[in-house]
Design an enzyme around this catalytic site. Structure first.
Site, PDB file in Angstrom:
ATOM      1  N   GLY A   1       0.835  -1.199   0.000  1.00  0.00           N
ATOM      2  CA  GLY A   1       0.000   0.000   0.000  1.00  0.00           C
ATOM      3  C   GLY A   1       0.866   1.243   0.000  1.00  0.00           C
ATOM      4  N   CYS A   2       0.309   2.335   0.476  1.00  0.00           N
ATOM      5  CA  CYS A   2       1.032   3.610   0.516  1.00  0.00           C
ATOM      6  C   CYS A   2       2.338   3.458   1.290  1.00  0.00           C
ATOM      7  CB  CYS A   2       0.156   4.672   1.165  1.00  0.00           C
ATOM      8  SG  CYS A   2       1.002   6.250   1.378  1.00  0.00           S
ATOM      9  N   PHE A   3       3.442   3.853   0.676  1.00  0.00           N
ATOM     10  CA  PHE A   3       4.729   3.608   1.321  1.00  0.00           C
ATOM     11  C   PHE A   3       4.944   4.374   2.607  1.00  0.00           C
ATOM     12  CE2 PHE A   3       6.571   5.995  -2.591  1.00  0.00           C
ATOM     13  CZ  PHE A   3       6.256   7.254  -2.098  1.00  0.00           C
TER      14      PHE A   3
ATOM     15  N   ASP B   1      -6.226   2.401  -0.134  1.00  0.00           N
ATOM     16  CA  ASP B   1      -5.288   2.687  -1.222  1.00  0.00           C
ATOM     17  C   ASP B   1      -5.598   1.758  -2.384  1.00  0.00           C
ATOM     18  OD1 ASP B   1      -3.952   4.483   0.465  1.00  0.00           O
ATOM     19  OD2 ASP B   1      -2.611   2.923   1.200  1.00  0.00           O
TER      20      ASP B   1
END
Length: 115
Positions: A4-6, A83
């Site tokens: 997902g979002c880093f 996400d």
């Protein structure tokens, strides 16, 4: 690792004792140095990922995999939580044959949980 979002993934690993450094970026794509907009368009094939430096005397690669699986659902395609997009797909990356073997064995251990 990708999950997902880093930024969220990075924060999770920054809190792990033995992880001394984390770096976020895009990987597994077909363009060098893509922009955020290009990655979000899905046209470059990149995924958001976190790379880290860790002390194996303090935390093992398998323990890092456990942190990863605690925060992601490997059964969802191109998303984690809210996400959504190809850039948010899950990924396990390694730097040695030993890490690859550990990841493959861990994945086999975890697979019944998701079947």
């Amino acid at each position: 690792f990708a999950a997902g979002c880093f930024w969220g993934v990075q924060l999770a690993f920054q809190r792990v004792p033995g992880v001394s450094s984390t770096m976020v970026g895009y990987t597994a794509g077909n363009k060098q140095h893509p922009t955020y907009e290009e990655v979000c368009s899905g046209s470059t094939g990149h995924t958001e990922a976190v790379q880290m430096l860790f002390d194996p005397q303090v935390v093992s690669y398998k323990e890092l995999l456990m942190v990863l699986f605690d925060r992601m659902d490997p059964t969802t395609l191109n998303r984690q939580g809210n996400d959504r997009g190809t850039q948010y797909r899950s990924g396990i990356y390694y730097h040695s044959q030993d890490q690859k073997t550990i990841a493959e064995e861990f994945f086999k251990e975890m697979q019944p949980k998701y079947s």
